[in-house]
Design a protein around this motif. Structure first.
Motif, PDB file in Angstrom:
ATOM      1  N   CYS A   4      66.142-107.139-122.783  1.00 27.92           N
ATOM      2  CA  CYS A   4      67.635-107.521-122.929  1.00 27.92           C
ATOM      3  C   CYS A   4      67.840-109.072-122.119  1.00 27.92           C
ATOM      4  N   ARG A   5      67.116-109.074-120.867  1.00 29.94           N
ATOM      5  CA  ARG A   5      67.236-110.317-120.214  1.00 29.94           C
ATOM      6  C   ARG A   5      66.769-111.492-121.135  1.00 29.94           C
ATOM      7  N   PRO A  59      69.231-112.517-124.930  1.00 28.94           N
ATOM      8  CA  PRO A  59      70.887-112.060-124.550  1.00 28.94           C
ATOM      9  C   PRO A  59      71.565-111.862-125.787  1.00 28.94           C
ATOM     10  N   ASN A 104      75.053-108.036-118.899  1.00 28.74           N
ATOM     11  CA  ASN A 104      75.516-107.818-120.157  1.00 28.74           C
ATOM     12  C   ASN A 104      76.439-106.764-120.481  1.00 28.74           C
ATOM     13  N   LYS A 164      78.739-107.052-122.853  1.00 31.75           N
ATOM     14  CA  LYS A 164      79.396-107.141-124.275  1.00 31.75           C
ATOM     15  C   LYS A 164      78.537-106.167-125.150  1.00 31.75           C
ATOM     16  N   VAL A 165      76.859-106.138-125.045  1.00 30.40           N
ATOM     17  CA  VAL A 165      76.052-105.366-126.002  1.00 30.40           C
ATOM     18  C   VAL A 165      76.528-103.994-126.184  1.00 30.40           C
TER      19      VAL A 165
END
Length: 158
Positions: free
Chosen positions: A77-78, A81, A108, A110-111
């Protein structure tokens, strides 16, 4: 002698037939608009579950990433993005899905994260959803229609 291309029934309502045909085309176009749009991370240590989810999601994504541990999920995830959706198994090695989700949410928010687990206990569901960490929860075995309904809700419904 040539075969007819299509046969219309003797009694038919032309307006209703045309309307039905337009609705069919509209539904098909809407389905086509959903294809190949999402970048998805499947955080799942069980290989068969991963293969099943991949088969379910193939028509709606551009890319599927796979993490076997919670640590890998956070790292992916890093460095990605632009991930749209995470299917997060709550029971994984090295770091469980709850902790991985907490860490992902630090950078994050928003995911969309859908927790997935074989545990259907109310406390497990509440734990996954508390404080807005996960957006939704699915109980294993994952049923394709339930998964697709959630994805439609977050990505394709207007």
């Amino acid at each position: 002698e040539k075969e007819p291309i299509f046969i219309l029934p003797f009694r038919f309502n032309l307006k209703q037939t045309i309307t039905s045909f337009i609705e069919l085309i509209t539904m098909k176009t809407a389905d086509e608009n959903k294809t190949k749009k999402l970048k998805i991370l499947i955080a799942e240590d069980d290989h068969n579950s991963y293969l099943l989810l991949t088969a379910f999601l193939d028509d709606i994504c551009t890319e599927i990433l796979h993490a076997i541990t919670g640590v890998e999920a956070v790292e992916l995830c890093r460095i990605n993005p632009d991930i749209d959706l995470i299917l997060m198994d709550v029971k994984m090695p090295e770091m469980n899905g709850y902790e991985a989700t907490r860490q992902i949410r630090q950078f994050n928010d928003k995911v969309i994260i859908i927790a997935q687990s074989a545990y259907a206990l109310t406390r497990e569901i509440n734990r996954a959803l508390q404080d807005g960490q996960c957006n939704a929860y699915l109980t294993k075995p994952i049923i394709k229609e339930e998964l697709m309904d959630l994805i439609d809700l977050y990505f394709f419904d207007n």
